[in-house]
Design a protein around this motif. Structure first.
Motif, short mmCIF file in Angstrom:
data_model
loop_
_atom_site.label_atom_id
_atom_site.label_comp_id
_atom_site.label_asym_id
_atom_site.label_seq_id
_atom_site.Cartn_x
_atom_site.Cartn_y
_atom_site.Cartn_z
N HIS A 61 2.58 -6.37 -13.95
CA HIS A 61 3.29 -7.65 -13.99
C HIS A 61 4.25 -7.65 -15.17
O HIS A 61 3.89 -7.25 -16.28
N HIS A 62 5.48 -8.06 -14.94
CA HIS A 62 6.47 -8.20 -16.01
C HIS A 62 6.34 -9.61 -16.58
O HIS A 62 6.58 -10.59 -15.86
N HIS A 65 9.29 -11.71 -16.18
CA HIS A 65 9.73 -11.72 -14.78
C HIS A 65 11.04 -10.95 -14.56
O HIS A 65 11.70 -11.14 -13.55
N HIS A 67 12.23 -7.36 -13.86
CA HIS A 67 11.72 -6.04 -13.50
C HIS A 67 12.58 -4.91 -14.04
O HIS A 67 12.18 -3.75 -13.99
N HIS A 85 -1.85 -11.34 -9.60
CA HIS A 85 -0.40 -11.13 -9.65
C HIS A 85 0.30 -12.08 -8.68
O HIS A 85 1.30 -12.73 -9.04
N ASP A 86 -0.22 -12.22 -7.48
CA ASP A 86 0.36 -13.17 -6.52
C ASP A 86 0.26 -14.59 -7.05
O ASP A 86 1.20 -15.39 -6.93
N GLU A 88 0.15 -15.54 -10.19
CA GLU A 88 1.10 -15.69 -11.30
C GLU A 88 2.50 -15.93 -10.78
O GLU A 88 3.21 -16.80 -11.28
N HIS A 89 2.92 -15.19 -9.77
CA HIS A 89 4.26 -15.38 -9.23
C HIS A 89 4.37 -16.71 -8.49
O HIS A 89 5.42 -17.36 -8.54
N SER A 90 3.33 -17.15 -7.83
CA SER A 90 3.35 -18.46 -7.18
C SER A 90 3.49 -19.57 -8.21
O SER A 90 4.25 -20.52 -8.02
N TYR A 92 4.85 -19.28 -11.14
CA TYR A 92 6.21 -19.19 -11.70
C TYR A 92 7.22 -19.85 -10.76
O TYR A 92 8.08 -20.61 -11.19
N ILE A 93 7.09 -19.58 -9.47
CA ILE A 93 8.00 -20.17 -8.48
C ILE A 93 7.83 -21.69 -8.46
O ILE A 93 8.81 -22.43 -8.43
#
Length: 124
Positions: A61-62, A65, A67, A85-86, A88-90, A92-93
Motif C-alpha cells: 500500500h502506498h 496513494h 503509486h 488494502h481494499d 483502506e482504499h474504500s 480514502y475514496i
C-alpha cells in the motif's frame, strides 16, 4: 459520407493498452519485491502473518496513494493484506468524496421534534 474523420487504429490502441499494463506490472514487481525483502510479512492493520504459501494475498500500500512515488527506503509503503488494502482504499475514496460534498452539515436544526411532547404526555 466521406469526410475528414480520423479512423481509429484498433491494433495501435491495443498495443498502447498492453504496453501500459506491462509497464504497470513491471513497476509493481519492482517495489513489491523490495517491500517484501524490507518488511516482515505481516499485515500492517490486522497483524495477520503470511508465509510463502499465501504471500500473494499481501499487497504493498502506498501511504500517500501515489503509486509512482517509490523512495528506496520504502517510507511510502506498508504491507497490507488484500482485505485491509481494499478497506483502506474504500475509506480514502469515501473521504475524498466527502471532501467534495457541497452540503452544509453545520446548518442548525429549524424544528424541535419534542416541542409538543409535554402536551402529549399529559393526555395519557
Amino acid at each position: 459520407m466521406s469526410g475528414n474523420k480520423t479512423t481509429i487504429d484498433d491494433n495501435r490502441l491495443d498495443r498502447i493498452v498492453a504496453d501500459a499494463r506491462s509497464d504497470a506490472r513491471q513497476r509493481e514487481l519492482g517495489y513489491r519485491e523490495r517491500a517484501l525483502k524490507m518488511y516482515p510479512w505481516i499485515c500492517g492493520r490486522c497483524a495477520r502473518e503470511f508465509t510463502r504459501a499465501n504471500v500473494q494475498e499481501l499487497t504493498v500500500h502506498h501511504r500517500n496513494h501515489d503509486h509512482d512515488y517509490n523512495p528506496p527506503d520504502g517510507s511510502n509503503w506498508e504491507l497490507l493484506c488484500v482485505y485491509c488494502h481494499d478497506n483502506e482504499h474504500s475509506r480514502y475514496i469515501d473521504h475524498a468524496a466527502g471532501a467534495l460534498s457541497t452540503t452544509d452539515s453545520d446548518v442548525p436544526a429549524t424544528s424541535n421534534p419534542f416541542a409538543n411532547l409535554k402536551a402529549l404526555l399529559k393526555e395519557r
